[in-house]
Motif scaffolding. Structure first.
Motif, PDB file in Angstrom:
ATOM      1  N   VAL A  98     -25.267   9.398  10.461  1.00 32.01           N
ATOM      2  CA  VAL A  98     -24.392  10.467  10.941  1.00 32.01           C
ATOM      3  C   VAL A  98     -23.071  10.326  10.196  1.00 32.01           C
ATOM      4  O   VAL A  98     -22.397   9.299  10.295  1.00 32.01           O
ATOM      5  CB  VAL A  98     -24.168  10.369  12.462  1.00 32.01           C
ATOM      6  N   VAL A  99     -22.684  11.347   9.429  1.00 31.62           N
ATOM      7  CA  VAL A  99     -21.484  11.258   8.598  1.00 31.62           C
ATOM      8  C   VAL A  99     -20.346  12.147   9.102  1.00 31.62           C
ATOM      9  O   VAL A  99     -19.246  12.118   8.542  1.00 31.62           O
ATOM     10  CB  VAL A  99     -21.815  11.625   7.133  1.00 31.62           C
ATOM     11  N   TYR A 100     -20.600  12.925  10.159  1.00 33.93           N
ATOM     12  CA  TYR A 100     -19.543  13.784  10.705  1.00 33.93           C
ATOM     13  C   TYR A 100     -19.917  14.153  12.135  1.00 33.93           C
ATOM     14  O   TYR A 100     -21.089  14.347  12.462  1.00 33.93           O
ATOM     15  CB  TYR A 100     -19.377  15.051   9.864  1.00 33.93           C
TER      16      TYR A 100
ATOM     17  N   ARG B  12     -19.894  19.816   0.939  1.00 33.36           N
ATOM     18  CA  ARG B  12     -19.193  20.030  -0.330  1.00 33.36           C
ATOM     19  C   ARG B  12     -18.262  18.874  -0.663  1.00 33.36           C
ATOM     20  O   ARG B  12     -18.015  18.577  -1.836  1.00 33.36           O
ATOM     21  CB  ARG B  12     -18.402  21.338  -0.277  1.00 33.36           C
ATOM     22  N   THR B  13     -17.719  18.234   0.371  1.00 30.80           N
ATOM     23  CA  THR B  13     -16.826  17.093   0.144  1.00 30.80           C
ATOM     24  C   THR B  13     -17.609  15.855  -0.260  1.00 30.80           C
ATOM     25  O   THR B  13     -17.204  15.106  -1.151  1.00 30.80           O
ATOM     26  CB  THR B  13     -16.005  16.805   1.413  1.00 30.80           C
ATOM     27  N   ILE B  14     -18.745  15.622   0.397  1.00 26.64           N
ATOM     28  CA  ILE B  14     -19.559  14.436   0.102  1.00 26.64           C
ATOM     29  C   ILE B  14     -20.265  14.571  -1.246  1.00 26.64           C
ATOM     30  O   ILE B  14     -20.448  13.586  -1.971  1.00 26.64           O
ATOM     31  CB  ILE B  14     -20.568  14.203   1.248  1.00 26.64           C
TER      32      ILE B  14
ATOM     33  N   TYR C 157     -15.076  11.254   6.141  1.00 27.55           N
ATOM     34  CA  TYR C 157     -16.492  11.455   6.446  1.00 27.55           C
ATOM     35  C   TYR C 157     -17.212  10.106   6.392  1.00 27.55           C
ATOM     36  O   TYR C 157     -18.205   9.929   5.677  1.00 27.55           O
ATOM     37  CB  TYR C 157     -17.132  12.456   5.483  1.00 27.55           C
ATOM     38  N   SER C 158     -16.712   9.162   7.160  1.00 28.23           N
ATOM     39  CA  SER C 158     -17.309   7.831   7.207  1.00 28.23           C
ATOM     40  C   SER C 158     -18.591   7.860   8.026  1.00 28.23           C
ATOM     41  O   SER C 158     -18.682   8.594   9.028  1.00 28.23           O
ATOM     42  CB  SER C 158     -16.334   6.836   7.846  1.00 28.23           C
ATOM     43  N   PRO C 159     -19.590   7.071   7.631  1.00 23.65           N
ATOM     44  CA  PRO C 159     -20.801   6.969   8.459  1.00 23.65           C
ATOM     45  C   PRO C 159     -20.456   6.482   9.865  1.00 23.65           C
ATOM     46  O   PRO C 159     -19.723   5.506  10.033  1.00 23.65           O
ATOM     47  CB  PRO C 159     -21.654   5.960   7.697  1.00 23.65           C
TER      48      PRO C 159
END
Length: 612
Positions: free
Chosen positions: A241-243, A330-332, A598-600
């Motif tokens: 889960v990144v967000y 788009r950021t990742i 957007y940290s895991p």
């Protein structure tokens, strides 16, 4: 006394008389409208809402007023149609004679031609035991009655199409309740099982019924579904889960190839159910299939709304859902557009998002894929039987009590749409035959429903189902309509032959926008099983054709006749289409972007999918 009477007369005139300003408008040059604008409806009182919510507990959320209006429309027009009465009497005589002749011939020759054949989708009377006397007479008589009632509830001049569909649907449901299949004495298969087992099937069936009743009252899932917990046997594709915001978790799946296609895939599932319909068991997971082919896949997992989420609306699902997810992807994966995929309601929301981004001039989407998703709702199938002003007002009052639509009410409506498959066949198999169907991953997912917040569900039904605002260019975001014809990204559409939620001819209308390439796929199966259609699944086929922007429109029936069916799953054809849209391969991106918020946050499947 006279002064007192004059005072009350002038008071009543001033309070009860509406001033006529037509002369003033004419003198001022203002032109009165040809049609008076309807005044705002008074908001229902707490007593209204309480009454309707209480009634809804006994009617599965179906408005008695809507049914009453439909039946009044049907009954009146039938009463003043003597020609229809005559035709019904003629049908009665013909069917009676046909049945009598069949009964006499059948007594001599059991293999004689039947007087009526079941519909192709009706499997209730296919067994050999039904072809012997007297059960052949029982079910033939029932089918003739069913056919007569269909004739009696359709084809009447003057009745509105919606009311005709409602009356015909309800008549069919009532007839299905008294089908000879549902009773021990008239079902030869149940009788044979009862005799052979010495009645043990009925004992087992009683235990099954008690167990199901206890689970239903306690709000527990069906027997066997506990063997398929998300993250255990289903939803097991590795990822993080990144967000997370108040409405969604965004899952990024771990790469399984040394290089991946440059454009990432973002999947927007329906929020009426849990997301893992597209990540079931490893053998039938669409996510696993894509990752193994070298795609970077992101998935939205929706929050299960509670009472405090009652005011979440369609704009919240657009912004906190799709748009926030697109920004995160788009950021990742910077520098590359997104291949966006939407399933069912998620596909409808994705089409709104794509039109909004196109209106804003943002070229963030590389392609758009819609799976069993409607953009036009004028032919929304039997689900539209439950959508009119009376029904929606009734439903809004029911939702008002808790702030959401309960999962049991939604499940009840969908079960009614396929009552033979989802209600009566289960009654016969599990309670009369005493046999439990083994739980499967798809069945367990189907029982894992989510709630629908009051505001969103009301807006969705009114703006899309009832008013068809999106397809007709009236759906507004930020006060300005979004238009599907603004979409320039190529579109890939998948629909299924037996979809009772999004009928394929309704989905086919995406071809009417005409401003971009549309690849259309029609596969066999239903709304869920046709999408969960992994390669190697026996008995699968699909039709596929591309219509380039600017090409002439082909109607759906001509399209079917001119498009050859291909054996197998549509997944490889779609994957090849995605890969043709790609700009090439690159090293896999990292999981998340810690330097950009957007940290895991934890392993897939995350927290929201476990909410009850």
């Amino acid at each position: 006394m006279t002064e007192w009477l004059n005072y009350w007369q002038s008071f009543l005139q001033s309070t009860l008389t509406v001033p006529d300003t037509r002369g003033e408008r004419q003198r001022s040059g203002a032109v009165p409208p040809l049609v008076e604008v309807r005044e705002e409806i008074d908001p229902p009182s707490s007593a209204d809402r309480l009454l309707h919510a209480t009634m809804g507990q006994f009617t599965w959320g179906i408005s008695p007023a809507a049914l009453g209006l439909a039946y009044a429309d049907w009954a009146f027009h039938l009463a003043v149609s003597p020609g229809k009465w005559q035709r019904l009497m003629e049908k009665t005589v013909r069917k009676t004679v046909r049945f009598a002749v069949y009964a006499m011939r059948g007594a001599i020759d059991p293999t004689c031609t039947r007087c009526i054949e079941p519909l192709s989708q009706d499997q209730r009377f296919r067994g050999a035991a039904w072809q012997h006397w007297p059960f052949n007479l029982i079910y033939q008589g029932f089918l003739l009655q069913q056919q007569w009632w269909h004739n009696a509830t359709t084809g009447i001049g003057g009745i509105s199409r919606h009311h005709e569909q409602v009356v015909s649907f309800v008549a069919r449901q009532l007839l299905d309740t008294v089908s000879p299949v549902n009773f021990i004495a008239t079902n030869p298969e149940v009788l044979e099982t009862t005799v052979r087992s010495g009645g043990q099937n009925l004992v087992h069936g009683a235990f099954n019924l008690i167990a199901d009743w206890e689970r239903a009252v306690g709000g527990k899932p069906p027997v066997g579904s506990e063997a398929f917990p998300p993250g255990g046997r289903v939803a097991v594709t590795p990822g993080r889960v990144v967000y997370r915001n108040r409405l969604i978790e965004l899952i990024q799946y771990s790469p399984q190839t040394e290089q991946v296609y440059a454009e990432p895939i973002l999947i927007v599932p329906a929020w009426i159910m849990k997301y893992y319909i597209l990540d079931l068991s490893p053998t039938n997971s669409l996510v696993q299939y894509l990752v193994e082919r070298g795609h970077t896949v992101f998935m939205i997992s929706w929050h299960n709304p509670q009472a405090e989420d009652r005011d979440l609306g369609m704009d919240d699902y657009l912004r906190l859902g799709v748009l926030d997810a697109v920004e995160a992807v788009r950021t990742i994966v910077p520098g590359h557009k997104v291949n966006a995929v939407g399933y069912c309601l998620g596909g409808t929301l994705l089409s709104i998002a794509a039109a909004f981004l196109a209106r804003r001039g943002d070229a963030e989407l590389n392609s758009v894929t819609l799976l069993a998703a409607q953009t036009d709702f004028t032919e929304a199938g039997e689900l539209s039987l439950f959508i009119d002003d009376s029904q929606l007002s009734y439903l809004e009052d029911i939702m008002w009590e808790h702030g959401y639509l309960d999962t049991r009410q939604m499940a009840g409506v969908f079960q009614l749409l396929r009552s033979n498959d989802l209600i009566w066949s289960r009654v016969v198999h599990e309670y009369l035959m005493g046999r439990r169907e083994p739980m499967t991953d798809l069945m367990a997912w189907n029982a894992d429903a989510t709630r629908m917040p009051y505001q969103m569900h009301s807006e969705y039904l009114r703006r899309l189902f009832l008013n068809n605002d999106l397809f007709e260019g009236r759906y507004k975001v930020d006060g300005i309509p979004v238009v599907l014809s603004d979409i320039r990204a190529p579109i890939f559409v998948v629909t299924t032959e037996r979809d009772h939620v999004a009928p394929w001819r309704s989905v086919y209308k995406i071809n009417l926008i005409g401003e971009t390439d549309v690849t259309f796929v029609l596969t066999n199966g239903g709304h869920n099983a046709g999408i969960v259609n992994e390669p190697g699944h026996i008995g699968r086929h699909f039709r596929i054709a591309r219509r380039a922007a600017g090409e002439k429109y082909i109607d759906p029936d001509t399209w079917v006749d001119s498009t050859t069916a291909m054996a197998g799953s549509w997944w490889p054809a779609w994957a090849e289409w995605l890969e043709q849209c790609s700009s090439g391969r690159a090293a896999p991106p990292p999981l998340g972007a810690p330097d950009k918020e957007y940290s895991p946050l934890g392993p897939a499947p995350g927290r929201y999918v476990l909410e009850r």
